[in-house]
Design an enzyme around this catalytic site. Structure first.
Site: not given
Ligand SMILES: Cc1cc2nc3c(=O)[nH]c(=O)nc-3n(C[C@H](O)[C@H](O)[C@H](O)COP(=O)(O)O)c2cc1C
Length: 328
Positions: A13, A95
């Protein structure tokens, strides 16, 4: 490395899973797989690699997530990551941000499997550590079972055996935040991929918040990845080593927090201190009954006006009072 570190992964993230947050997470789980934020290959090659890549030994197992779409720079950045001691390189193919769209990387590589194949091939042949992909189930009209099956089949032909799949497609034109909530989750499609490719390691991601859900999902796939839940409630991780990895654990909330506070006090760079404190704010929201304490912390993040020891002494008092209480 432990046998299947991917059973429970903490999602990459941006601006969240920096080395400080990962250190904090390690106070509550020794077994889970950690990932860095996405770092663009060019930033590693042209920027201050130490500042971007250095990490604490306690973080293992930890994967470096790269962004980019130039095969040569991706493979050079991956080699640097390997030299720094990362246990895995992961490529961001999920992303959907505007920046990513203009650079034609991230999820937009799901529309250009030919270019992605070149990237994957180049990285794979130049590193010895595991290499994984983090993707979505689709993007725009590149979607559906047939599409995802062909995508995984093509990429796995390059000797890639680990796929983290965020179980919702990305939609161009939606901002990044809404792209994490509006496209519906489709876990069944991810399960289907595991059925079709039993030899691959499939890790599911998106909207998972409970240990019971983690356990249920692990009966379909090889691993789960959680992002927002962990950032908003890092102490949730205290359940993972025991419940998911069946490991006895000595970890506890109070000592974990005290280790993290000592870690912050040892940081030399002011920017690092502020970043590290920012990660505490969510925890303090949950446990501290002292409004003053929260206010002081936030103020310190803004202008650094208070002595850290002074702030932490208030927090320690809160911790001691709560130490005997079950946080979860
Ligand atoms: C603040 C934030 C930053 C993120 N940055 C990335 C990142 O750098 N690379 C990536 O593959 N996914 C990124 N994501 C997506 C997360 O890795 C994940 O796929 C997404 O939040 C869904 O999972 P969750 O529902 O458990 O949060 C980001 C998500 C959030 C909330």
């Amino acid at each position: 490395m432990i046998s299947n570190p991917h059973k429970f992964c903490i999602a990459p993230m941006m601006k969240k899973t920096d080395k400080h947050f990962r250190f904090l997470a390690r106070q509550f789980t020794k077994k889970s797989m950690l990932y860095t934020e996405m770092i663009h290959a060019n930033a590693i090659l042209k920027g201050n690699s130490d500042r971007l890549l250095a990490f604490d030994n306690c973080e293992h197992p930890v994967g470096l997530q790269l962004g980019g779409s130039d095969p040569k720079s991706l493979s050079e950045a991956a080699i640097v990551g390997q030299e720094y001691g990362y246990d895995e390189i992961n490529l961001n193919v999920g992303c959907p941000s505007k920046k990513v769209k203009s650079g034609n990387f991230g999820v937009f590589l799901m529309k250009n499997v030919k270019l992605l194949s070149k990237c994957v091939n180049e990285v794979k042949k130049n590193i010895d550590i595991p290499f994984s992909i983090k993707c979505r189930i689709g993007v725009d009209d590149f979607e559906g079972e047939e599409y995802l099956k062909n995508f995984i089949s093509t990429i796995s032909d390059h000797d890639i055996d680990t796929f983290v799949i965020h179980a919702r497609k990305a939609i161009s034109g939606l901002d990044t935040k809404r792209n994490r909530s509006i496209p519906p989750l489709n876990y069944d499609l991810v399960f289907k991929m595991k059925d079709l490719f039993p030899e691959l390691k499939i890790i599911i991601n998106g909207g998972i918040e409970e240990v019971s859900d983690v356990k249920a999902l692990l009966s379909h796939v090889d691993g789960v990845m959680l992002g927002r839940k962990i950032y908003s409630d890092p102490a949730f991780l205290l359940q993972i080593d025991k419940e998911i990895y069946q490991e006895d654990t000595e970890l506890d909330f109070t000592s974990g927090m005290q280790n993290y506070m000592s870690y912050i006090l040892d940081l030399e760079n002011k920017k690092d201190v502020n970043r590290a404190i920012t990660h505490l704010v969510q925890i303090i929201r949950r446990i501290s009954h002292t409004k003053d304490m929260r206010r002081q912390l936030l103020e310190n993040v803004k202008d650094g006006s208070l002595e850290l020891e002074q702030i932490f002494s208030g927090f320690k008092a809160d911790l001691n009072q709560r130490a005997h209480l079950q946080i979860h």
